[in-house]
Design a protein around this motif. Structure first.
Motif, PDB file in Angstrom:
ATOM      1  N   VAL A 117       0.804  -1.225   0.000  1.00  0.00           N
ATOM      2  CA  VAL A 117       0.000   0.000   0.000  1.00  0.00           C
ATOM      3  C   VAL A 117       0.838   1.276   0.000  1.00  0.00           C
ATOM      4  O   VAL A 117       0.736   2.083  -0.910  1.00  0.00           O
ATOM      5  N   TRP A 118       1.657   1.491   1.005  1.00  0.00           N
ATOM      6  CA  TRP A 118       2.407   2.736   1.163  1.00  0.00           C
ATOM      7  C   TRP A 118       3.746   2.647   0.444  1.00  0.00           C
ATOM      8  O   TRP A 118       4.438   1.634   0.526  1.00  0.00           O
ATOM      9  N   ALA A 119       4.132   3.727  -0.219  1.00  0.00           N
ATOM     10  CA  ALA A 119       5.382   3.753  -0.975  1.00  0.00           C
ATOM     11  C   ALA A 119       6.230   4.950  -0.563  1.00  0.00           C
ATOM     12  O   ALA A 119       5.706   5.997  -0.184  1.00  0.00           O
ATOM     13  N   VAL A 120       7.522   4.784  -0.662  1.00  0.00           N
ATOM     14  CA  VAL A 120       8.440   5.906  -0.503  1.00  0.00           C
ATOM     15  C   VAL A 120       8.553   6.563  -1.873  1.00  0.00           C
ATOM     16  O   VAL A 120       8.900   5.904  -2.854  1.00  0.00           O
ATOM     17  N   VAL A 121       8.221   7.841  -1.935  1.00  0.00           N
ATOM     18  CA  VAL A 121       8.294   8.584  -3.194  1.00  0.00           C
ATOM     19  C   VAL A 121       9.343   9.681  -3.017  1.00  0.00           C
ATOM     20  O   VAL A 121       9.287  10.455  -2.069  1.00  0.00           O
ATOM     21  N   THR A 122      10.288   9.702  -3.938  1.00  0.00           N
ATOM     22  CA  THR A 122      11.377  10.663  -3.867  1.00  0.00           C
ATOM     23  C   THR A 122      11.262  11.647  -5.016  1.00  0.00           C
ATOM     24  O   THR A 122      11.135  11.249  -6.175  1.00  0.00           O
ATOM     25  N   THR A 123      11.288  12.921  -4.665  1.00  0.00           N
ATOM     26  CA  THR A 123      11.325  13.998  -5.648  1.00  0.00           C
ATOM     27  C   THR A 123      12.721  14.607  -5.607  1.00  0.00           C
ATOM     28  O   THR A 123      13.559  14.234  -4.785  1.00  0.00           O
ATOM     29  N   VAL A 124      12.947  15.561  -6.493  1.00  0.00           N
ATOM     30  CA  VAL A 124      14.197  16.326  -6.497  1.00  0.00           C
ATOM     31  C   VAL A 124      13.824  17.761  -6.151  1.00  0.00           C
ATOM     32  O   VAL A 124      12.947  18.347  -6.793  1.00  0.00           O
ATOM     33  N   ASP A 125      14.480  18.313  -5.117  1.00  0.00           N
ATOM     34  CA  ASP A 125      14.110  19.664  -4.714  1.00  0.00           C
ATOM     35  C   ASP A 125      14.666  20.699  -5.690  1.00  0.00           C
ATOM     36  O   ASP A 125      15.336  20.354  -6.672  1.00  0.00           O
ATOM     37  N   THR A 126      14.371  21.950  -5.446  1.00  0.00           N
ATOM     38  CA  THR A 126      14.755  23.010  -6.385  1.00  0.00           C
ATOM     39  C   THR A 126      16.260  23.248  -6.418  1.00  0.00           C
ATOM     40  O   THR A 126      16.738  23.978  -7.278  1.00  0.00           O
ATOM     41  N   SER A 135      12.522  12.488   0.148  1.00  0.00           N
ATOM     42  CA  SER A 135      11.619  11.336   0.189  1.00  0.00           C
ATOM     43  C   SER A 135      10.504  11.550   1.195  1.00  0.00           C
ATOM     44  O   SER A 135      10.675  12.257   2.187  1.00  0.00           O
ATOM     45  N   ARG A 136       9.371  10.907   0.897  1.00  0.00           N
ATOM     46  CA  ARG A 136       8.239  10.911   1.801  1.00  0.00           C
ATOM     47  C   ARG A 136       7.388   9.675   1.510  1.00  0.00           C
ATOM     48  O   ARG A 136       7.532   9.049   0.467  1.00  0.00           O
ATOM     49  N   ILE A 137       6.496   9.346   2.442  1.00  0.00           N
ATOM     50  CA  ILE A 137       5.605   8.200   2.282  1.00  0.00           C
ATOM     51  C   ILE A 137       4.304   8.702   1.645  1.00  0.00           C
ATOM     52  O   ILE A 137       3.693   9.649   2.132  1.00  0.00           O
ATOM     53  N   LEU A 138       3.898   8.052   0.548  1.00  0.00           N
ATOM     54  CA  LEU A 138       2.630   8.375  -0.115  1.00  0.00           C
ATOM     55  C   LEU A 138       1.834   7.097  -0.341  1.00  0.00           C
ATOM     56  O   LEU A 138       2.347   5.991  -0.190  1.00  0.00           O
ATOM     57  N   HIS A 139       0.611   7.274  -0.775  1.00  0.00           N
ATOM     58  CA  HIS A 139      -0.353   6.181  -0.917  1.00  0.00           C
ATOM     59  C   HIS A 139      -0.872   6.141  -2.362  1.00  0.00           C
ATOM     60  O   HIS A 139      -1.987   6.566  -2.617  1.00  0.00           O
ATOM     61  N   PRO A 140      -0.051   5.664  -3.295  1.00  0.00           N
ATOM     62  CA  PRO A 140      -0.536   5.587  -4.679  1.00  0.00           C
ATOM     63  C   PRO A 140      -1.524   4.438  -4.880  1.00  0.00           C
ATOM     64  O   PRO A 140      -1.451   3.420  -4.195  1.00  0.00           O
ATOM     65  N   HIS A 150       8.506  20.858  -5.889  1.00  0.00           N
ATOM     66  CA  HIS A 150       9.589  20.037  -6.441  1.00  0.00           C
ATOM     67  C   HIS A 150       9.219  19.532  -7.834  1.00  0.00           C
ATOM     68  O   HIS A 150      10.024  19.608  -8.767  1.00  0.00           O
ATOM     69  N   ILE A 151       8.000  19.015  -7.975  1.00  0.00           N
ATOM     70  CA  ILE A 151       7.558  18.449  -9.254  1.00  0.00           C
ATOM     71  C   ILE A 151       7.469  19.532 -10.327  1.00  0.00           C
ATOM     72  O   ILE A 151       7.770  19.282 -11.493  1.00  0.00           O
ATOM     73  N   ALA A 152       7.101  20.748  -9.936  1.00  0.00           N
ATOM     74  CA  ALA A 152       7.048  21.854 -10.901  1.00  0.00           C
ATOM     75  C   ALA A 152       8.441  22.143 -11.470  1.00  0.00           C
ATOM     76  O   ALA A 152       8.579  22.479 -12.639  1.00  0.00           O
TER      77      ALA A 152
END
Length: 157
Positions: A20-29, A35-40, A60-62
């Protein structure tokens, strides 16, 4: 070992729906990982996250739309997805995502109304889409016997 989506999907679904829960990593500016825990929830090979488009991860995604998604459990079953993240801001898509989460049985699904009291039109409710360029599934028990991870890539990836 490269495989088709039809070959990988049953194993991918079994692991992601159980963990259920995943570690999702973005790249900051500044180019650093965060990284953070999300629920895809995955609809085929497209992932969806109900989350705030006003969050730090949105900033971050922007700046950099590439994210890494990792699932792991104590049996050492893993799924890794490298994805391009994008926001679908249409009310139609946010309503679809709201209904998708609400109609999916727990523990994968949940009622978004517990977090967003104003429904799918709430400005803090967003539909984050994850389009993978690569998905890898593996089990430590298999790796120890020499079986390589299974990898799927979309035809246009």
């Amino acid at each position: 070992m490269n495989v088709t989506w039809a070959e990988l999907q049953p194993e991918f679904d079994a692991i992601t729906r159980r963990i259920v829960w995943a570690v999702v990593t973005t790249v900051d500016t500044r180019g650093r990982p965060r990284s953070r825990i999300l629920h895809p929830i995955w609809d085929g090979h497209v992932g969806w996250v109900a989350t705030s488009p006003l969050s730090l991860k949105a900033k971050h995604i922007a700046a950099n739309p590439w994210v890494a998604v990792a699932y792991w459990d104590q049996q050492h079953e893993q799924v890794y997805a490298e994805c391009r993240a994008s926001w679908d801001t249409s009310l139609e898509r946010r309503q679809w995502l709201w209904d998708f989460f609400k109609s999916t049985p727990p523990p994968l699904g949940y009622d978004p109304g517990t977090l967003w009291r104003n429904g799918p039109s709430d400005p803090t409710f967003g539909a984050l889409r994850l389009d993978p360029i690569r998905i890898e599934v593996s089990r430590l028990s298999e790796i120890m016997t020499g079986k390589p991870p299974r990898v799927w890539r979309p035809a246009n990836g």
